[in-house]
Design a protein around this motif. Structure first.
Motif, PDB file in Angstrom:
ATOM      1  N   LEU A 353       0.813  -1.223   0.000  1.00 52.49           N
ATOM      2  CA  LEU A 353       0.000   0.000   0.000  1.00 52.49           C
ATOM      3  C   LEU A 353       0.841   1.266   0.000  1.00 52.49           C
ATOM      4  O   LEU A 353       0.326   2.352  -0.284  1.00 52.49           O
ATOM      5  CB  LEU A 353      -0.909   0.019   1.236  1.00 52.49           C
ATOM      6  N   ASN A 354       2.111   1.152   0.315  1.00 53.44           N
ATOM      7  CA  ASN A 354       2.936   2.347   0.498  1.00 53.44           C
ATOM      8  C   ASN A 354       2.950   3.240  -0.744  1.00 53.44           C
ATOM      9  O   ASN A 354       2.654   4.432  -0.662  1.00 53.44           O
ATOM     10  CB  ASN A 354       4.362   1.955   0.876  1.00 53.44           C
ATOM     11  N   ASP A 355       3.284   2.671  -1.894  1.00 57.05           N
ATOM     12  CA  ASP A 355       3.394   3.485  -3.105  1.00 57.05           C
ATOM     13  C   ASP A 355       2.077   4.148  -3.492  1.00 57.05           C
ATOM     14  O   ASP A 355       2.053   5.341  -3.817  1.00 57.05           O
ATOM     15  CB  ASP A 355       3.941   2.641  -4.254  1.00 57.05           C
ATOM     16  N   PRO A 356       0.921   3.416  -3.504  1.00 51.84           N
ATOM     17  CA  PRO A 356      -0.338   4.097  -3.824  1.00 51.84           C
ATOM     18  C   PRO A 356      -0.675   5.232  -2.868  1.00 51.84           C
ATOM     19  O   PRO A 356      -1.102   6.310  -3.301  1.00 51.84           O
ATOM     20  CB  PRO A 356      -1.380   2.974  -3.742  1.00 51.84           C
ATOM     21  N   LEU A 357      -0.472   5.018  -1.563  1.00 54.21           N
ATOM     22  CA  LEU A 357      -0.824   6.061  -0.602  1.00 54.21           C
ATOM     23  C   LEU A 357       0.125   7.256  -0.707  1.00 54.21           C
ATOM     24  O   LEU A 357      -0.305   8.405  -0.524  1.00 54.21           O
ATOM     25  CB  LEU A 357      -0.812   5.497   0.822  1.00 54.21           C
ATOM     26  N   VAL A 358       1.398   6.995  -0.993  1.00 51.10           N
ATOM     27  CA  VAL A 358       2.330   8.107  -1.201  1.00 51.10           C
ATOM     28  C   VAL A 358       1.839   8.986  -2.337  1.00 51.10           C
ATOM     29  O   VAL A 358       1.809  10.219  -2.238  1.00 51.10           O
ATOM     30  CB  VAL A 358       3.751   7.572  -1.496  1.00 51.10           C
ATOM     31  N   HIS A 359       1.433   8.351  -3.423  1.00 45.11           N
ATOM     32  CA  HIS A 359       0.990   9.137  -4.573  1.00 45.11           C
ATOM     33  C   HIS A 359      -0.305   9.891  -4.266  1.00 45.11           C
ATOM     34  O   HIS A 359      -0.472  11.038  -4.684  1.00 45.11           O
ATOM     35  CB  HIS A 359       0.785   8.229  -5.784  1.00 45.11           C
ATOM     36  N   LEU A 360      -1.209   9.276  -3.528  1.00 38.64           N
ATOM     37  CA  LEU A 360      -2.476   9.943  -3.215  1.00 38.64           C
ATOM     38  C   LEU A 360      -2.258  11.135  -2.285  1.00 38.64           C
ATOM     39  O   LEU A 360      -2.909  12.177  -2.435  1.00 38.64           O
ATOM     40  CB  LEU A 360      -3.450   8.943  -2.595  1.00 38.64           C
ATOM     41  N   GLY A 460       0.574   8.370 -12.627  1.00 40.01           N
ATOM     42  CA  GLY A 460       0.383   8.099 -11.207  1.00 40.01           C
ATOM     43  C   GLY A 460      -0.883   7.352 -10.860  1.00 40.01           C
ATOM     44  O   GLY A 460      -0.838   6.254 -10.311  1.00 40.01           O
ATOM     45  N   MET A 461      -2.046   7.926 -11.179  1.00 40.86           N
ATOM     46  CA  MET A 461      -3.303   7.350 -10.734  1.00 40.86           C
ATOM     47  C   MET A 461      -3.586   6.012 -11.402  1.00 40.86           C
ATOM     48  O   MET A 461      -4.236   5.146 -10.814  1.00 40.86           O
ATOM     49  CB  MET A 461      -4.436   8.339 -10.999  1.00 40.86           C
ATOM     50  N   ASP A 462      -3.118   5.835 -12.614  1.00 38.54           N
ATOM     51  CA  ASP A 462      -3.264   4.545 -13.279  1.00 38.54           C
ATOM     52  C   ASP A 462      -2.537   3.464 -12.493  1.00 38.54           C
ATOM     53  O   ASP A 462      -3.051   2.361 -12.282  1.00 38.54           O
ATOM     54  CB  ASP A 462      -2.727   4.637 -14.708  1.00 38.54           C
ATOM     55  N   VAL A 463      -1.325   3.779 -12.036  1.00 37.51           N
ATOM     56  CA  VAL A 463      -0.555   2.823 -11.232  1.00 37.51           C
ATOM     57  C   VAL A 463      -1.222   2.598  -9.885  1.00 37.51           C
ATOM     58  O   VAL A 463      -1.237   1.473  -9.360  1.00 37.51           O
ATOM     59  CB  VAL A 463       0.890   3.332 -11.049  1.00 37.51           C
ATOM     60  N   VAL A 464      -1.798   3.649  -9.308  1.00 32.65           N
ATOM     61  CA  VAL A 464      -2.493   3.521  -8.028  1.00 32.65           C
ATOM     62  C   VAL A 464      -3.630   2.511  -8.152  1.00 32.65           C
ATOM     63  O   VAL A 464      -3.757   1.589  -7.338  1.00 32.65           O
ATOM     64  CB  VAL A 464      -3.034   4.890  -7.561  1.00 32.65           C
ATOM     65  N   ARG A 465      -4.462   2.678  -9.172  1.00 34.44           N
ATOM     66  CA  ARG A 465      -5.594   1.762  -9.336  1.00 34.44           C
ATOM     67  C   ARG A 465      -5.114   0.334  -9.587  1.00 34.44           C
ATOM     68  O   ARG A 465      -5.663  -0.629  -9.030  1.00 34.44           O
ATOM     69  CB  ARG A 465      -6.495   2.213 -10.486  1.00 34.44           C
ATOM     70  N   THR A 466      -4.087   0.186 -10.417  1.00 34.77           N
ATOM     71  CA  THR A 466      -3.564  -1.150 -10.707  1.00 34.77           C
ATOM     72  C   THR A 466      -3.074  -1.836  -9.443  1.00 34.77           C
ATOM     73  O   THR A 466      -3.363  -3.023  -9.200  1.00 34.77           O
ATOM     74  CB  THR A 466      -2.419  -1.059 -11.732  1.00 34.77           C
ATOM     75  N   ASN A 467      -2.346  -1.103  -8.598  1.00 35.14           N
ATOM     76  CA  ASN A 467      -1.825  -1.685  -7.362  1.00 35.14           C
ATOM     77  C   ASN A 467      -2.940  -2.045  -6.387  1.00 35.14           C
ATOM     78  O   ASN A 467      -2.860  -3.059  -5.690  1.00 35.14           O
ATOM     79  CB  ASN A 467      -0.832  -0.733  -6.702  1.00 35.14           C
ATOM     80  N   ILE A 468      -3.962  -1.214  -6.316  1.00 32.46           N
ATOM     81  CA  ILE A 468      -5.090  -1.505  -5.427  1.00 32.46           C
ATOM     82  C   ILE A 468      -5.834  -2.742  -5.913  1.00 32.46           C
ATOM     83  O   ILE A 468      -6.244  -3.598  -5.118  1.00 32.46           O
ATOM     84  CB  ILE A 468      -6.041  -0.294  -5.345  1.00 32.46           C
ATOM     85  N   GLN A 469      -6.006  -2.870  -7.217  1.00 35.34           N
ATOM     86  CA  GLN A 469      -6.704  -4.032  -7.751  1.00 35.34           C
ATOM     87  C   GLN A 469      -5.898  -5.310  -7.536  1.00 35.34           C
ATOM     88  O   GLN A 469      -6.478  -6.380  -7.365  1.00 35.34           O
ATOM     89  CB  GLN A 469      -6.992  -3.827  -9.244  1.00 35.34           C
ATOM     90  N   LYS A 470      -4.573  -5.208  -7.542  1.00 30.40           N
ATOM     91  CA  LYS A 470      -3.749  -6.382  -7.252  1.00 30.40           C
ATOM     92  C   LYS A 470      -3.997  -6.893  -5.842  1.00 30.40           C
ATOM     93  O   LYS A 470      -3.788  -8.069  -5.551  1.00 30.40           O
ATOM     94  CB  LYS A 470      -2.268  -6.045  -7.428  1.00 30.40           C
ATOM     95  N   LEU A 471      -4.426  -5.994  -4.967  1.00 31.74           N
ATOM     96  CA  LEU A 471      -4.729  -6.362  -3.590  1.00 31.74           C
ATOM     97  C   LEU A 471      -6.189  -6.750  -3.412  1.00 31.74           C
ATOM     98  O   LEU A 471      -6.683  -6.826  -2.281  1.00 31.74           O
ATOM     99  CB  LEU A 471      -4.382  -5.200  -2.649  1.00 31.74           C
ATOM    100  N   ASN A 472      -6.883  -6.970  -4.549  1.00 25.54           N
ATOM    101  CA  ASN A 472      -8.321  -7.292  -4.540  1.00 25.54           C
ATOM    102  C   ASN A 472      -9.128  -6.187  -3.870  1.00 25.54           C
ATOM    103  O   ASN A 472     -10.129  -6.448  -3.194  1.00 25.54           O
ATOM    104  CB  ASN A 472      -8.570  -8.637  -3.825  1.00 25.54           C
TER     105      ASN A 472
END
Length: 639
Positions: A353-360, A460-472
Motif C-alpha cells: 500500500l505504500n506506493d499508492p498512498l504516497v501518490h495519493l 500516477g493514478m493509473d498505477v495507483v488503481r492497478t496496485n489496489i486491484q492487485k490487492l483485490n
C-alpha cells in the motif's frame, strides 16, 4: 569481507529499530514545527538521535555518528534554551534526518555509508553557533511566506549589515573543493549550496510516487545531497521480519496442542472402527471429534492470520513528513491529520500500500490544495487539511484520503481526456459525473499542462488503481468543486484467504472475487434490451451491459444462461451471465506453475477435490478488444 562480519544480526536489529525511531522523530519534528517551545518534544527528539548515535557508534558507523552527534548537540542547545528554533534551523534538521535515513541504504547491504555532505555539516555547525538565528523567521511563521530557494550557484543573501559567511562563499565560488573532499568512490558530484540559504524541503526518493529520468535536469533548488552510494532502500524491497505480540503466539501454541489431542482421539476412534466397533456411540464420538477438529482448525487459521496483522499506523507515520516537505516545496500550508492508526491489516498488504498512498497524499497536496492566497480569496482558512483515515468495516478495511481543496470539475476532466485523445467525443458525452471522475485513472491522463518534478506525466493514478486491484481492493472517488475530494480504498483484511462466489459456465466451476459481487439476479430473455447493438439489462433504473462468461472465456456456450451476477469494480459495472452458481466459499489461491492464462488469477480446490479456476475479472474484461475510448462487450445471444 564485509566490515560487519559476525554482526549481521546486530546490524539488522539496529536498522529495524533505528528506522522506526527515525520515523517517530520525523513525526515529532512536524509537531515541533507547530509547537517550537514544547520541551517534551525537544527531549524526545534529542533522545531519538542519541539512541541512533549510540547504536551507530557500537557498529562503528562513523559517518552516522558524526551527523547524529551534531544534530544531537543542536537539540541539546534547543531544549536548554540556548538557541531558538526557527524555520532555517528546522530545514537543516529535516535535511539531516533525511541523510541519516539515506545512510540505512548501504548499511542494509552491509556497507559503510559515505560521510554527509560538507555543506550540510557546515549548516549544522552554523546553527549550533547561532549564525542562522538572526536573519530567519520564527518557525511558527506561515509556511507560505517562506522564500523560494535560489539555485546552488547563487551567492547567499545576507541580512542588512550582517557579516557574510566566508566559508560558505568559498564553497559556492570553488565547489570543486567540496567535491574533492568526498570519498573517491563517489561517482556523482555533490551539489553544494549556501548554508544560510533555506535548504529546500524535498520528498525523499524512497517514497517518491514518480520516477524521473536520470538525465533530466532538476527543476527544484539544489540541496546538499548524499552521495550515490547512500541511496535509500527502495520501497520495493520488503522487510522480511515482523513484530508479533507474544499473546498471539501463545494462542497459536495452545490451539496446536488442542489439535494434537483431538488427533489422538481420532486415531483411537479409527482403530476402534477398523476393529469392527461401528456402534452408534462410536460413530457419534467420531462425529463430535471431527466437529471439534473443524472448530479448532478454524480458530488456528484465524490465530495465524492475526500474527500477520500489523497496525497501519506504521505505514501512516511516514506521511506527515512527506506532506510537510511537499507543502514547503510548493509554498502551501497543509496539515495532515491521521485517524485510525491502530487499525490492523496484513503485513504484506501494508507494504504494497505504500506506493499508492504516497501518490495519493502527494496528489492531494499538489493538485487538490490551493495556494494560501487563493484559499483566503475563496473564504477558506489559509492552512489546508488533508485527512488520512483507516477503519475496519466488516471484513474489509476502508482507507480514505480527503482534502478541503478545490475539488475536481467533471466537465474539465472530460475536456482534458478528449484533448489527450484518451476518449472520443461520443464516449465523453455519455459519461455521467461519477464516470468522469474515473477518467483520472486512465493511463496518460493528467490535469497539469506542464511536467514538474512532482506531477504532470500522467502515470500516477493509473498505477495507483492497478496496485489496489492487485490487492483485490476497490477505489472510488467523490469530489465537489470548491469543497474538496475524497478518495476511498476498500481492501480485504488479508490476501491469504479470498472470499469468492463459485459459479458454473460450460459445465466448469469458476470462482469470482466476492468483493466485486453486488447481487445475483435471474435472467429473463424478455427484459434484455439492445443498446448500440450490445445486450443490456435495466436494474433499478441503471442500464448495465450483459456479458456472457462463456464468451469472455472464448468458449462455446452449452446452456442458456439462467442467472446474472451484478459485478462492480473501479472501472466497470456489468452483469455476468452464468449457467448456475454453487455458493460462497473461502479459498486459498494457488498460482499456476509456468503458465498464466489471460483472466485467470490462480486455482483452488473445492470440497470434492475438483479444481476451480479463480478469475481475474479486470484482466478478463480487457481480454477482448477493450480500449480506454470505449469498453466493447462481447455479443450476447439470449438464445
Amino acid at each position: 569481507m564485509s566490515e560487519f562480519s559476525g554482526m549481521e544480526e546486530l546490524l539488522q536489529d539496529f536498522i529495524l529499530e533505528s528506522c522506526d525511531l527515525l520515523s517517530d522523530v520525523d513525526n515529532k519534528l512536524v509537531e515541533l514545527e507547530k509547537q517550537p517551545n514544547n520541551t517534551a518534544l525537544l527531549n524526545d527528539i534529542f533522545r531519538g538521535f542519541h539512541t541512533i548515535k549510540g547504536g551507530a557508534g557500537f557498529l562503528n558507523v562513523k559517518a552516522m555518528v558524526t551527523l547524529c552527534h551534531r544534530t544531537e548537540n543542536l537539540f541539546d542547545k534547543l531544549r536548554n534554551g540556548e538557541l531558538t528554533l526557527n524555520s532555517r534551523v528546522m530545514d537543516v534538521i529535516m535535511d539531516a534526518t533525511g541523510v541519516v535515513r539515506d545512510m540505512f541504504g548501504p548499511l542494509s547491504q552491509r556497507q559503510q555509508p559515505v560521510s554527509a555532505d560538507p555543506a550540510l555539516l557546515a549548516a549544522l555547525d552554523e546553527a549550533l553557533a547561532g549564525s542562522a538565528a538572526s536573519d530567519a523567521a520564527p518557525v511558527a511563521a506561515p509556511v507560505a511566506t517562506a522564500p523560494v530557494v535560489a539555485p546552488a550557484t547563487t551567492a547567499p543573501a545576507t541580512a542588512s549589515g550582517a557579516e557574510p559567511n566566508w566559508a560558505t562563499l568559498m564553497q559556492v565560488i570553488v565547489p570543486a573543493a567540496a567535491v574533492a573532499a568526498a570519498p573517491a568512490s563517489t561517482a556523482t558530484p555533490v551539489a553544494t549550496q549556501p548554508a544560510l540559504a533555506p535548504i529546500p524541503a524535498q520528498v525523499p526518493a524512497a517514497v517518491s510516487g514518480e520516477v524521473l529520468p536520470a538525465a533530466a535536469p532538476a527543476k527544484t533548488p539544489a540541496k546538499a545531497a548524499p552521495a550515490k552510494t547512500n541511496a535509500p532502500v527502495s520501497s520495493s524491497q520488503q522487510e522480511n521480519t515482523i513484530r508479533i505480540d507474544t499473546n498471539r503466539l501463545d494462542m497459536v501454541l495452545n490451539l496446536s496442542g488442542e489439535i494434537g489431542l483431538t488427533k489422538n482421539r481420532l486415531t483411537t476412534l479409527r482403530t476402534e472402527i477398523l476393529q469392527g466397533h461401528s456402534d452408534p456411540n462410536t460413530l457419534r464420538s467420531l462425529d463430535e471429534a471431527v466437529s471439534q477438529l473443524d472448530l479448532l482448525v478454524s480458530d488456528l487459521q484465524n490465530a495465524v492470520m492475526k500474527t500477520r496483522m500489523q497496525p497501519i499506523g506504521r505505514l501512516f507515520q511516514k506521511y506527515p513528513r512527506l506532506a510537510r516537505d511537499l507543502a514547503r516545496q510548493l509554498n502551501k500550508e497543509v496539515e495532515l491529520i491521521i485517524v485510525g492508526e491502530e487499525t490492523e491489516l496484513d503485513k504484506t498488504m501494508i507494504e504494497d500500500l505504500n506506493d499508492p498512498l504516497v501518490h495519493l497524499v502527494r496528489n492531494a497536496v499538489d493538485h487538490g490544495i490551493e495556494l494560501p492566497e487563493e484559499r483566503i480569496a475563496a473564504g477558506k482558512p489559509a492552512k489546508a487539511e488533508v485527512h488520512l483515515t483507516a477503519e475496519q468495516v466488516g471484513d474489509h478495511i476502508l482507507i480514505e484520503i480527503q482534502d478541503d481543496g478545490k475539488g475536481m470539475n467533471a466537465d474539465v476532466l472530460r475536456r482534458k481526456a478528449i484533448e489527450k485523445g484518451l476518449i472520443d467525443l461520443e464516449t465523453a458525452n455519455a459519461l455521467d459525473e461519477k464516470q468522469c471522475l474515473q477518467l483520472i485513472f486512465l493511463p496518460g491522463f493528467s490535469t497539469k499542462d506542464q511536467i514538474s518534478s512532482v506531477s504532470g506525466r500522467g502515470v500516477g493514478m493509473d498505477v495507483v488503481r492497478t496496485n489496489i486491484q492487485k490487492l483485490n481492493g476497490r477505489i472510488d472517488i467523490t469530489s465537489v468543486p470548491g469543497e474538496g475530494t475524497r478518495i476511498s480504498i476498500s481492501l480485504p483484511l488479508t490476501l491469504a484467504i479470498l472470499p469468492v462466489l463459485v459459479v458454473r459456465a460450460c459445465n466448469q466451476a469458476f470462482a469470482v472475487p466476492l468483493a466485486m459481487v453486488r447481487e445475483i439476479i435471474p435472467i429473463d430473455p424478455n427484459v434484455i434490451q439492445e443498446v448500440s447493438n450490445k445486450p443490456t439489462i435495466v436494474v433499478r433504473d441503471e442500464i448495465l451491459p450483459l456479458k456472457s462468461l462463456s464468451h469472455l472465456l472464448g468458449w462455446e456456450p452449452t446452456d442458456k444462461p439462467a442467472f446474472g451476477v451484478l459485478m462492480q469494480s473501479a472501472a466497470h459495472s456489468f452483469i455476468l451471465a452464468i449457467d448456475s452458481f454453487v455458493g460462497r466459499d473461502d479459498v486459498v489461491i494457488k498460482p499456476l506453475q509456468n503458465i498464466r492464462p489471460k483472466g485467470v488469477a490462480g486455482a483452488t480446490l473445492s470440497g470434492d477435490g475438483s479444481v476451480v479456476l479463480v478469475l481475474d475479472m479486470e484482466d478478463l474484461m480487457n481480454n477482448k478488444d477493450v480500449t480506454p475510448a470505449a469498453l466493447r462487450t462481447p455479443e450476447y445471444n439470449p438464445g
